[in-house]
Design an enzyme around this catalytic site. Sequence first.
Site, PDB file in Angstrom:
ATOM      1  N   LEU A 348       0.814  -1.216   0.000  1.00 58.70           N
ATOM      2  CA  LEU A 348       0.000   0.000   0.000  1.00 58.70           C
ATOM      3  C   LEU A 348       0.843   1.260   0.000  1.00 58.70           C
ATOM      4  O   LEU A 348       0.437   2.295  -0.524  1.00 58.70           O
ATOM      5  CB  LEU A 348      -0.941   0.007   1.213  1.00 58.70           C
ATOM      6  CG  LEU A 348      -2.054  -1.039   1.228  1.00 58.70           C
ATOM      7  CD1 LEU A 348      -2.814  -0.968   2.554  1.00 58.70           C
ATOM      8  CD2 LEU A 348      -3.004  -0.836   0.069  1.00 58.70           C
ATOM      9  N   GLY A 349       2.011   1.215   0.610  1.00 59.57           N
ATOM     10  CA  GLY A 349       2.869   2.391   0.697  1.00 59.57           C
ATOM     11  C   GLY A 349       4.095   2.092   1.527  1.00 59.57           C
ATOM     12  O   GLY A 349       4.214   1.044   2.164  1.00 59.57           O
ATOM     13  N   PHE A 353       9.278   4.729   8.213  1.00 60.82           N
ATOM     14  CA  PHE A 353       8.923   3.742   9.218  1.00 60.82           C
ATOM     15  C   PHE A 353       9.039   2.314   8.685  1.00 60.82           C
ATOM     16  O   PHE A 353       9.173   1.367   9.435  1.00 60.82           O
ATOM     17  CB  PHE A 353       7.477   3.964   9.676  1.00 60.82           C
ATOM     18  CG  PHE A 353       6.501   4.004   8.532  1.00 60.82           C
ATOM     19  CD1 PHE A 353       6.015   2.840   7.965  1.00 60.82           C
ATOM     20  CD2 PHE A 353       6.086   5.221   8.023  1.00 60.82           C
ATOM     21  CE1 PHE A 353       5.130   2.869   6.918  1.00 60.82           C
ATOM     22  CE2 PHE A 353       5.197   5.265   6.972  1.00 60.82           C
ATOM     23  CZ  PHE A 353       4.717   4.088   6.409  1.00 60.82           C
ATOM     24  N   GLY A 354       8.930   2.129   7.365  1.00 57.29           N
ATOM     25  CA  GLY A 354       8.902   0.791   6.785  1.00 57.29           C
ATOM     26  C   GLY A 354       7.858   0.708   5.693  1.00 57.29           C
ATOM     27  O   GLY A 354       7.561   1.686   5.017  1.00 57.29           O
ATOM     28  N   LYS A 355       7.259  -0.469   5.511  1.00 57.37           N
ATOM     29  CA  LYS A 355       6.282  -0.703   4.456  1.00 57.37           C
ATOM     30  C   LYS A 355       4.924  -1.058   5.056  1.00 57.37           C
ATOM     31  O   LYS A 355       4.838  -1.583   6.160  1.00 57.37           O
ATOM     32  CB  LYS A 355       6.742  -1.841   3.541  1.00 57.37           C
ATOM     33  CG  LYS A 355       8.037  -1.561   2.796  1.00 57.37           C
ATOM     34  CD  LYS A 355       8.425  -2.746   1.917  1.00 57.37           C
ATOM     35  CE  LYS A 355       9.707  -2.458   1.151  1.00 57.37           C
ATOM     36  NZ  LYS A 355      10.091  -3.608   0.280  1.00 57.37           N
ATOM     37  N   LYS A 371       1.610  -2.815   8.978  1.00 55.90           N
ATOM     38  CA  LYS A 371       2.785  -1.956   8.893  1.00 55.90           C
ATOM     39  C   LYS A 371       3.989  -2.705   9.444  1.00 55.90           C
ATOM     40  O   LYS A 371       3.977  -3.173  10.584  1.00 55.90           O
ATOM     41  CB  LYS A 371       2.564  -0.652   9.664  1.00 55.90           C
ATOM     42  CG  LYS A 371       3.761   0.297   9.570  1.00 55.90           C
ATOM     43  CD  LYS A 371       3.414   1.694  10.037  1.00 55.90           C
ATOM     44  CE  LYS A 371       3.262   1.818  11.514  1.00 55.90           C
ATOM     45  NZ  LYS A 371       3.142   3.217  11.959  1.00 55.90           N
ATOM     46  N   ASP A 467       2.801  14.697  14.385  1.00 49.36           N
ATOM     47  CA  ASP A 467       3.176  14.345  13.008  1.00 49.36           C
ATOM     48  C   ASP A 467       1.952  14.434  12.100  1.00 49.36           C
ATOM     49  O   ASP A 467       1.633  13.495  11.364  1.00 49.36           O
ATOM     50  CB  ASP A 467       3.772  12.941  12.965  1.00 49.36           C
ATOM     51  CG  ASP A 467       4.604  12.727  11.689  1.00 49.36           C
ATOM     52  OD1 ASP A 467       4.843  13.708  10.971  1.00 49.36           O
ATOM     53  OD2 ASP A 467       4.987  11.578  11.419  1.00 49.36           O
TER      54      ASP A 467
END
Length: 531
Positions: A348-349, A353-355, A371, A467
């Site tokens: 998805l993105g 932070f990671g994937k 995530k 954030d």
Amino acid sequence: MTLLLLFLLLLFFPKNVVSDPTGGEFNFNGFLYAAGSAHLKSNGLFRLTNTTAETAGQVFYNYPLRFKDSPNGTVFSFSTTFIFAIASHYGADNGHGLAFVLCPTRGLSDVDPTQYLGLFNSSNMGDPSNHIVAVELDTVQTAEFHDIDANHVGIDINSVISEIASSAGYFNDDGTFVDLFLSSGDPMQVWIEYDGKQKQLNVTLHPLDVYKPKIPLLSLQKDLSPYLLECMYVGFSSSTGIRTASHYILGWTFKMNGTAPDIDTSHLPEVPRFDQPRDQSVKGILATSLSVSGITILIVLILGLWLFLKRKKLLEVLEDWEVQFGPHRFAYKDLHTATKGFKETELLGKGGFGKVFKGILPVSNIEIAVKMVSHDSRQGMREFIAEIATIGRLRHPNLVRLLGYCRCKGELYLVYDCMPKGSLDKFLYRQQNGKLDWSERFKIIKDVASGLCYLHQQWVQVIIHRDIKPANILLDGSMNAKLGDFGLAKLCDHGIDPQTSYVAGNNLCFCLVVLKKRVFSLTNVVTWKVR
């Protein structure tokens, strides 16, 4: 003449506004009405369902209560508490649960005695004319109703697809979550409280040996006025379906415009227990067991020892933060299956932070987003724990719901509800087909403002997100905005300055980004501090 006036008054006074003899407050007295499989016992215990399959039982207070001062008025504040017990029958799965219900009639007819909890049927489920508000204690996971598990509490409006739901349990004063098993047969107490001014419905669950927790299990910000009529009946409903269990109410109090009196637990009736039936062929089974060869027994012992050592190894890797914050831990194999082995086609993105991968959980078929955070990164580990410690305890329609987590082979995984429309930045920067009109833009701003108001003012502590940016605003299938990614969040008590001295994350002026830098007066729409 006096008798004639009394006769005319009784003849023409509307039945649906008959005066309640208790004045809107009662304490588990004799003014009760039972229907279906429900049975009121002389010792003060009433049973909603029994061992009969596909049956529904209902118990209602015998008089309607006035919830508004006029048909178009606002709903008054009300409070109720009751003690229930669900006793499972040996050899049968639990089914289906019970619900506290507000409805226009004294009893519900033509209901389906299965997963609809005796409240609806397949044709009227979701019909706005039902005017039903309920709190369900559900012990079966029904995929078509998007149930989160087979042991949850939910708030329902005109449908058993819950507006908001949580696994059964309660919060300690320090914010840690303790699981409860609804079908244990042990009595538990529920508090349901609606604030007519704040338009907020709170549900709290706890065992009898624990005082009422300060933090509710569920908190729904919603005006009930459009759903409740001027006069409503209050009571309980339950169903069994093909699975059986006995559902009991041991005590119940209710109060309009005030707090319901607590229940004296020292005089509660005893909950019947169901003993394991004796197998008439015990001697035959015993003889067969003793005839098993020594080699087979040795294999079983070796296998048992291997399983014990494997389980012990898993327990040894639990860290302190997992014991405190991690009640919902997913199996890695389930996440691996859900995401098709974390294939790139399910991506998805990705970011610092990671994937994030899309997935569908096996068995339940619930869509999720997973995530992946690097365990080796100190920053990643800190953000991972921060997410579990904050969003894992939050319940709000404009905050992304954290379903659980997983750790495996140096990798950390956070599991969320899947947001079909993706993140807001894809719409703003033309990565998605279609454009946002002005009504959708303002709706997104208001949704984020509602989530921030909850974080800053309505939760037990102040949570500063730190954030806020389009990439962290996710959109569901109805274009409702939900705030996510709490990796940089900071907690502090109300009235205390967190004393932060540096800027964290990318705190953009979110409103101007959504409105594409047009000049508007947004002071009353959303405000927050940049930390």
